[in-house]
Scaffold this motif. Sequence first.
Motif, mmCIF file in Angstrom:
data_model
loop_
_atom_site.group_PDB
_atom_site.id
_atom_site.type_symbol
_atom_site.label_atom_id
_atom_site.label_comp_id
_atom_site.label_asym_id
_atom_site.label_seq_id
_atom_site.Cartn_x
_atom_site.Cartn_y
_atom_site.Cartn_z
ATOM 1 N N ALA A 1 8.246 -4.725 -3.153
ATOM 2 C CA ALA A 1 7.498 -3.490 -2.892
ATOM 3 C C ALA A 1 8.303 -2.606 -1.942
ATOM 4 O O ALA A 1 8.974 -3.099 -1.035
ATOM 5 N N VAL A 2 8.221 -1.303 -2.182
ATOM 6 C CA VAL A 2 8.770 -0.293 -1.276
ATOM 7 C C VAL A 2 7.576 0.548 -0.851
ATOM 8 O O VAL A 2 6.852 1.086 -1.699
ATOM 9 N N VAL A 3 7.358 0.642 0.462
ATOM 10 C CA VAL A 3 6.172 1.317 0.985
ATOM 11 C C VAL A 3 6.584 2.434 1.930
ATOM 12 O O VAL A 3 7.329 2.198 2.883
ATOM 13 N N ASP A 4 6.080 3.642 1.668
ATOM 14 C CA ASP A 4 6.286 4.755 2.592
ATOM 15 C C ASP A 4 5.360 4.546 3.790
ATOM 16 O O ASP A 4 4.205 4.154 3.621
ATOM 17 N N LEU A 5 5.867 4.811 4.984
ATOM 18 C CA LEU A 5 5.067 4.574 6.192
ATOM 19 C C LEU A 5 3.916 5.560 6.330
ATOM 20 O O LEU A 5 2.816 5.203 6.713
ATOM 21 N N LYS A 6 4.158 6.828 6.005
ATOM 22 C CA LYS A 6 3.129 7.857 6.201
ATOM 23 C C LYS A 6 2.716 8.405 4.843
ATOM 24 O O LYS A 6 3.484 9.072 4.170
ATOM 25 N N LEU A 7 1.485 8.113 4.458
ATOM 26 C CA LEU A 7 0.959 8.570 3.177
ATOM 27 C C LEU A 7 0.083 9.795 3.390
ATOM 28 O O LEU A 7 -0.537 9.948 4.442
ATOM 29 N N SER A 8 0.006 10.660 2.397
ATOM 30 C CA SER A 8 -0.671 11.952 2.558
ATOM 31 C C SER A 8 -2.176 11.853 2.781
ATOM 32 O O SER A 8 -2.775 12.775 3.310
ATOM 33 N N ASP A 9 -2.799 10.769 2.400
ATOM 34 C CA ASP A 9 -4.244 10.643 2.604
ATOM 35 C C ASP A 9 -4.568 10.093 3.998
ATOM 36 O O ASP A 9 -5.643 9.578 4.243
ATOM 37 N N ASN A 10 -3.611 10.225 4.928
ATOM 38 C CA ASN A 10 -3.722 9.752 6.312
ATOM 39 C C ASN A 10 -3.851 8.240 6.428
ATOM 40 O O ASN A 10 -4.310 7.727 7.429
ATOM 41 N N THR A 11 -3.452 7.546 5.369
ATOM 42 C CA THR A 11 -3.397 6.097 5.420
ATOM 43 C C THR A 11 -2.007 5.711 5.895
ATOM 44 O O THR A 11 -1.016 6.248 5.431
ATOM 45 N N SER A 12 -1.938 4.783 6.801
ATOM 46 C CA SER A 12 -0.641 4.284 7.247
ATOM 47 C C SER A 12 -0.110 3.296 6.217
ATOM 48 O O SER A 12 -0.864 2.478 5.679
ATOM 49 N N GLY A 13 1.166 3.374 5.962
ATOM 50 C CA GLY A 13 1.801 2.404 5.086
ATOM 51 C C GLY A 13 1.687 0.994 5.628
ATOM 52 O O GLY A 13 1.807 0.022 4.882
ATOM 53 N N LEU A 14 1.432 0.878 6.939
ATOM 54 C CA LEU A 14 1.259 -0.448 7.534
ATOM 55 C C LEU A 14 0.048 -1.163 6.943
ATOM 56 O O LEU A 14 0.068 -2.379 6.762
ATOM 57 N N ALA A 15 -0.996 -0.395 6.625
ATOM 58 C CA ALA A 15 -2.177 -0.998 5.971
ATOM 59 C C ALA A 15 -1.791 -1.512 4.586
ATOM 60 O O ALA A 15 -2.283 -2.561 4.149
ATOM 61 N N CYS A 16 -0.905 -0.798 3.912
ATOM 62 C CA CYS A 16 -0.432 -1.240 2.597
ATOM 63 C C CYS A 16 0.386 -2.522 2.728
ATOM 64 O O CYS A 16 0.231 -3.443 1.928
ATOM 65 N N VAL A 17 1.248 -2.572 3.739
ATOM 66 C CA VAL A 17 2.055 -3.776 3.972
ATOM 67 C C VAL A 17 1.143 -4.974 4.203
ATOM 68 O O VAL A 17 1.342 -6.051 3.622
ATOM 69 N N GLN A 18 0.127 -4.783 5.019
ATOM 70 C CA GLN A 18 -0.811 -5.866 5.312
ATOM 71 C C GLN A 18 -1.503 -6.350 4.037
ATOM 72 O O GLN A 18 -1.619 -7.548 3.792
ATOM 73 N N MET A 19 -1.955 -5.407 3.204
ATOM 74 C CA MET A 19 -2.629 -5.769 1.963
ATOM 75 C C MET A 19 -1.672 -6.499 1.016
ATOM 76 O O MET A 19 -2.036 -7.517 0.414
ATOM 77 N N LEU A 20 -0.448 -5.997 0.885
ATOM 78 C CA LEU A 20 0.527 -6.614 -0.012
ATOM 79 C C LEU A 20 0.868 -8.036 0.443
ATOM 80 O O LEU A 20 0.942 -8.954 -0.372
#
Length: 178
Positions: free
Chosen positions: A52-71
């Motif tokens: 996975a490649v995750v951008d840190l700052k997503l436009s919907d004000n979600t942090s990419g860190l939340a994505c990393v945690q979920m992944l």
Amino acid sequence: MPADRLLLIIEDDATFARTLGRSFERRDYTVLLAANLDEAALLLQQHSPGYAVVDLKLSDNTSGLACVQMLHKHDPAMLIVVLTGFASITTAVEAIKLGACQYLAKPSNTDDIEAAFGHVAGIAEVELTTRSTSIKTLEWERIHEVLVETGFNISETARRLGMHRRTLARKLEKQRIK
């Protein structure tokens, strides 16, 4: 490296995501694209990517860190690279704690990202700098740390830092990483 070569790209810039995806497809990866946490969660219901490649700052004000945690929760063996134009020591440390194998500052290309997938264990021979960290760098890292804490809310960040919103906006414009 996982053998399946299925890659999930979580990036809100559709043009960049498509370009990066095509580049990885030329390297024999199968690519899935998601613009945010919710889209990524839907894809994970049907697929199990090894990368996975995750951008840190997503436009919907979600942090990419939340994505990393979920992944990482979905598959602890998944190799996750965080890619950001807003690099800071704080977010790098948190990304690694949450399950990312590497953290890259933009601009990074496909070679950099693929190399990051291969350097999971880390390298002890990394050159150490003899310079101490500058006040400007420390200030920028503190600003970015508070930005992350506030979900990139400029007004709340300025309030927490005790500065005027316009002053913060000027500092952010000066420090923009391209």
